[in-house]
Design an enzyme around this catalytic site. Structure first.
Site, PDB file in Angstrom:
ATOM      1  N   ARG A 144     -29.499  10.328  11.969  1.00 44.56           N
ATOM      2  CA  ARG A 144     -28.054  10.573  11.856  1.00 44.56           C
ATOM      3  C   ARG A 144     -27.539   9.914  10.570  1.00 44.56           C
ATOM      4  NH1 ARG A 144     -26.778  11.816  17.285  1.00 44.56           N
ATOM      5  NH2 ARG A 144     -25.101  13.176  16.596  1.00 44.56           N
ATOM      6  N   GLN A 149     -26.829  15.160   7.397  1.00 47.01           N
ATOM      7  CA  GLN A 149     -25.683  15.672   8.165  1.00 47.01           C
ATOM      8  C   GLN A 149     -25.682  17.198   8.299  1.00 47.01           C
ATOM      9  OE1 GLN A 149     -22.372  13.640   6.505  1.00 47.01           O
ATOM     10  NE2 GLN A 149     -21.478  13.196   8.490  1.00 47.01           N
ATOM     11  N   ASP A 152     -27.775  18.393  11.252  1.00 46.58           N
ATOM     12  CA  ASP A 152     -27.575  17.666  12.506  1.00 46.58           C
ATOM     13  C   ASP A 152     -27.159  18.598  13.650  1.00 46.58           C
ATOM     14  OD1 ASP A 152     -26.969  15.888  14.491  1.00 46.58           O
ATOM     15  OD2 ASP A 152     -25.678  14.605  13.275  1.00 46.58           O
ATOM     16  N   SER A 155     -25.018  17.095  16.521  1.00 43.37           N
ATOM     17  CA  SER A 155     -23.571  17.018  16.275  1.00 43.37           C
ATOM     18  C   SER A 155     -22.910  18.386  16.426  1.00 43.37           C
ATOM     19  CB  SER A 155     -23.276  16.475  14.882  1.00 43.37           C
ATOM     20  OG  SER A 155     -23.568  15.109  14.844  1.00 43.37           O
ATOM     21  N   TYR A 250     -26.410   4.932  17.389  1.00 42.85           N
ATOM     22  CA  TYR A 250     -26.361   5.151  18.838  1.00 42.85           C
ATOM     23  C   TYR A 250     -25.904   3.885  19.555  1.00 42.85           C
ATOM     24  CZ  TYR A 250     -28.840   9.503  18.082  1.00 42.85           C
ATOM     25  OH  TYR A 250     -29.178  10.769  17.675  1.00 42.85           O
TER      26      TYR A 250
HETATM   27  P1  NAD Z   1     -24.310   9.989  22.116  1.00 42.42           P
HETATM   28  O1  NAD Z   1     -24.260  11.404  22.566  1.00 42.42           O
HETATM   29  O2  NAD Z   1     -25.609   9.289  22.059  1.00 42.42           O
HETATM   30  O3  NAD Z   1     -23.311   9.139  23.062  1.00 42.42           O
HETATM   31  C1  NAD Z   1     -21.956   9.527  23.211  1.00 42.42           C
HETATM   32  C2  NAD Z   1     -21.051   8.335  23.108  1.00 42.42           C
HETATM   33  O4  NAD Z   1     -21.181   7.537  24.286  1.00 42.42           O
HETATM   34  C3  NAD Z   1     -21.363   7.409  21.940  1.00 42.42           C
HETATM   35  O5  NAD Z   1     -20.212   7.305  21.119  1.00 42.42           O
HETATM   36  C4  NAD Z   1     -21.718   6.098  22.608  1.00 42.42           C
HETATM   37  O6  NAD Z   1     -21.313   4.973  21.857  1.00 42.42           O
HETATM   38  C5  NAD Z   1     -20.962   6.194  23.909  1.00 42.42           C
HETATM   39  N1  NAD Z   1     -21.395   5.272  24.981  1.00 42.42           N
HETATM   40  C6  NAD Z   1     -22.636   4.889  25.329  1.00 42.42           C
HETATM   41  N2  NAD Z   1     -22.593   4.011  26.365  1.00 42.42           N
HETATM   42  C7  NAD Z   1     -21.288   3.866  26.705  1.00 42.42           C
HETATM   43  C8  NAD Z   1     -20.602   3.108  27.703  1.00 42.42           C
HETATM   44  N3  NAD Z   1     -21.235   2.317  28.564  1.00 42.42           N
HETATM   45  N4  NAD Z   1     -19.258   3.218  27.742  1.00 42.42           N
HETATM   46  C9  NAD Z   1     -18.582   4.004  26.870  1.00 42.42           C
HETATM   47  N5  NAD Z   1     -19.178   4.741  25.910  1.00 42.42           N
HETATM   48  C10 NAD Z   1     -20.508   4.654  25.822  1.00 42.42           C
HETATM   49  O7  NAD Z   1     -23.585   9.823  20.714  1.00 42.42           O
HETATM   50  P2  NAD Z   1     -23.368  10.874  19.561  1.00 42.42           P
HETATM   51  O8  NAD Z   1     -22.104  11.573  19.763  1.00 42.42           O
HETATM   52  O9  NAD Z   1     -24.612  11.674  19.417  1.00 42.42           O
HETATM   53  O10 NAD Z   1     -23.199   9.933  18.328  1.00 42.42           O
HETATM   54  C11 NAD Z   1     -24.128   8.907  18.106  1.00 42.42           C
HETATM   55  C12 NAD Z   1     -23.803   8.160  16.876  1.00 42.42           C
HETATM   56  O11 NAD Z   1     -24.208   8.852  15.730  1.00 42.42           O
HETATM   57  C13 NAD Z   1     -22.334   7.881  16.691  1.00 42.42           C
HETATM   58  O12 NAD Z   1     -22.231   6.603  16.139  1.00 42.42           O
HETATM   59  C14 NAD Z   1     -21.902   8.862  15.674  1.00 42.42           C
HETATM   60  O13 NAD Z   1     -20.770   8.448  14.946  1.00 42.42           O
HETATM   61  C15 NAD Z   1     -23.139   8.885  14.824  1.00 42.42           C
HETATM   62  N6  NAD Z   1     -23.267  10.096  14.047  1.00 42.42           N
HETATM   63  C16 NAD Z   1     -23.522   9.969  12.710  1.00 42.42           C
HETATM   64  C17 NAD Z   1     -23.686  11.120  11.948  1.00 42.42           C
HETATM   65  C18 NAD Z   1     -23.975  11.026  10.508  1.00 42.42           C
HETATM   66  O14 NAD Z   1     -23.683  10.062   9.854  1.00 42.42           O
HETATM   67  N7  NAD Z   1     -24.620  12.034   9.970  1.00 42.42           N
HETATM   68  C19 NAD Z   1     -23.589  12.344  12.534  1.00 42.42           C
HETATM   69  C20 NAD Z   1     -23.331  12.421  13.903  1.00 42.42           C
HETATM   70  C21 NAD Z   1     -23.204  11.278  14.638  1.00 42.42           C
END
Ligand code: NAD
Length: 387
Positions: A144, A149, A152, A155, A250
Site C-alpha cells: 500500500r 496506488q 491497488d 482500495s 494496516y
Molecule cells: P483494512 O480493510 O485492513 O481495515 C479497515 C479499517 O479498520 C482500517 O482503517 C483499520 O485501522 C480499522 N480497524 C482495525 N481494527 C479496528 C478496531 N479494533 N476498531 C476500529 N477500527 C479498526 O484497511 P484498508 O482500508 O485496507 O486500509 C489499510 C491502510 O492502508 C490504511 O491505513 C489506508 O490509509 C492505507 N492505504 C494506503 C494506500 C496507499 O498509500 N497507496 C492505499 C490504500 C490504503
C-alpha cells in the site's frame, strides 16, 4: 532465493492488422469468466490500452456480459474463446477470484496466474500453487505505497463496498437519511456510526454525508482522525489504541482491555444510531468484535447494521456472512463482497489496476519479470522458477 530476472517462453500468434499479417511473438493474456461473480477481469476500454503493449488478449465467451460488456464490445483484436482454450493456452490468466482448484489440471502449467488469492486468509494456497508449478501473483499483496496506488485493487473494491454499504442501509432503513421539513411534518436526519475508517469506511462516511445523515466514526489508527474530520464527520476518541506505523498502514490487534472499553463506548452510541456500518479488519486475523450481541439488543428496532467484515468473522457478533438476519427488529446484513454488486465500475477499476500491474512484467509484448521490483516481489506468492 528468487532469481532477479526471469523470461518465459510465449505463444506465437499471427497479429492481424488491417492490411498485412505479421508473425510476432506475443504474450497471450486470458480472461476467464468469473464463476460466481458478475465482475470481469478486463473491460473493453482497458483491453484497448493493454493491446498497445504488444500482448494478445482472449476472453472466455460472454465473460463480461453480466458487467455490461458483451463480446462484441471488445476491440476486434480480442478473441472470444471457450473456457478450456483460455485456461490451456494463456501465458497470463487474470481473474478476480482464483480459479477453483478443480480446474487447475486444465491450466497451462507454465501460466502466470494473477488474482486475489488472499494468502493471509488461505495460508495453504501458496504451497498448493507451488506444488502445481504455477507462478502466481496475488493482487491483495501489492504494497500500500504511493508508487503502487494505481494497482491497488483492494482500495478500488473497498471504496465501492463502502459506497454500496450506505446505499444498502438506506434501502433497508425505514426512515429518511436527510433531515426533511415538509408540510406533513419534520423528520430528523438519521444517525450513522462507521466503525473502521480505512478505504471502505471513509467512502461510507462520504456517501452517508452526501445523503444528509449525521455521521460519526471511529478507528484505531491515529491518521484516521484527520481523514474522518475532513469529511465533516465526528471522530470518536477512545484513548489507548495501539497504532503501529510499521504495519504497512494496516491496523494491529488491540489489547483485550482496549476492546472492552471500545465495546462500552460503541454500545452507548449504538443505542442512538439508526445505521452502523462496520469495516474494521486486522490483516491476517479474525476481525475484531465491536458489536457484541447485547449491544445489538440495545439498538432501536428498525435500525440497520451492515457488516463488511463478515467474511473474516464479522465485527458484529450476530452477523452471518452473505445473509440478512433480523434480531429484535434490527436488520444485520453481513456482506464482504459488495463491490460485486456494482459490476460495471468494479470491473473497470479492477481492469485499470491490473493493466498497471501487468505493465510491470511486459516489455515489447514479451514477459520480462524483474523480481527485484518491490511490487512484483511483494505480490508474487509462488514462483515456478524457484523450483
Ligand atoms: P483494512 O480493510 O485492513 O481495515 C479497515 C479499517 O479498520 C482500517 O482503517 C483499520 O485501522 C480499522 N480497524 C482495525 N481494527 C479496528 C478496531 N479494533 N476498531 C476500529 N477500527 C479498526 O484497511 P484498508 O482500508 O485496507 O486500509 C489499510 C491502510 O492502508 C490504511 O491505513 C489506508 O490509509 C492505507 N492505504 C494506503 C494506500 C496507499 O498509500 N497507496 C492505499 C490504500 C490504503
Amino acid at each position: 532465493m528468487l532469481p532477479s530476472k526471469i523470461c518465459f517462453e510465449t505463444n506465437e500468434k499471427p497479429f492481424r492488422s488491417k492490411s498485412v499479417s505479421i508473425l510476432l511473438t506475443m504474450t497471450k493474456l486470458g480472461i476467464p469468466k468469473e464463476l460466481n461473480d458478475r465482475r470481469v477481469g478486463m473491460v473493453p476500454a482497458v483491453a484497448t490500452k493493454l493491446l498497445k503493449s504488444g500482448v494478445s488478449i482472449s476472453i472466455e465467451n460472454n465473460a463480461g456480459v453480466e458487467a455490461g460488456f458483451d463480446d462484441a464490445s471488445y476491440p476486434e483484436e480480442v478473441t472470444a474463446e471457450s473456457r478450456a482454450n483460455i485456461l490451456s493456452n494463456s501465458d497470463i490468466i487474470i481473474t478476480v477470484h482464483p480459479i477453483p482448484k478443480s480446474e487447475w489440471g486444465s491450466i497451462n502449467p507454465k501460466a502466470i496466474l494473477i488474482s486475489l488469492f488472499q494468502p493471509y486468509a488461505d495460508q495453504a494456497i501458496s504451497g498448493e500453487l507451488k506444488e502445481k508449478g504455477f507462478t502466481a501473483f496475488s493482487l491483495d499483496m501489492i504494497p500500500r505505497t504511493t508508487i503502487a496506488q494505481s494497482m491497488d485493487v483492494l482500495s478500488s473494491m473497498a471504496a465501492i463496498a463502502g459506497y454500496k454499504a450506505v446505499l444498502k442501509a438506506a434501502e433497508l432503513l425505514p426512515r429518511y437519511f436527510p433531515m426533511m421539513i415538509t408540510a406533513a411534518g419534520s423528520v430528523k436526519p438519521s444517525k450513522v456510526l462507521v466503525l473502521g475508517a480505512g478505504v471502505a469506511g471513509l467512502q461510507a462516511i462520504a456517501t452517508a454525508k452526501r445523503l444528509g445523515a449525521m455521521v460519526e466514526a471511529f478507528d484505531v489508527r491515529k491518521a484516521a482522525k484527520e481523514e474522518v474530520q475532513s469529511l465533516g464527520a465526528k471522530f470518536i476518541e477512545i484513548e489507548g489504541a495501539k497504532d503501529d506505523v510499521g504495519a504497512g498502514g494496516y491496523a494491529v490487534a488491540q489489547s483485550e482491555d482496549f476492546i472492552k472499553r471500545q465495546q462500552a463506548e460503541v454500545q452507548s452510541r449504538a443505542s442512538k444510531s439508526d445505521v452502523i456500518i462496520t469495516t474494521a479488519q486486522v490483516r491476517g486475523r479474525k476481525a475484531p468484535t465491536l458489536l457484541p450481541a447485547d449491544t445489538v439488543r440495545k439498538m432501536k428496532p428498525g435500525s440497520v447494521i451492515i457488516d463488511l467484515a463478515s467474511s473474516t468473522g464479522g465485527n458484529c457478533e450476530l452477523s452471518k456472512d452473505g445473509e440478512l438476519v433480523l434480531v429484535n427488529g434490527v436488520q444485520i446484513l453481513g456482506n464482504s463482497n459488495l463491490a460485486a454488486d456494482m459490476p460495471q465500475d468494479a470491473s473497470l477499476l479492477f481492469s485499470n489496476n491490473v493493466n498497471n500491474f501487468v505493465q510491470l512484467m511486459i516489455k515489447e509484448g514479451e514477459l520480462n519479470i524483474d523480481f527485484t521490483n518491490e511490487i512484483l516481489k511483494s505480490s508474487c506468492i509462488t514462483n515456478e522458477a524457484e523450483g
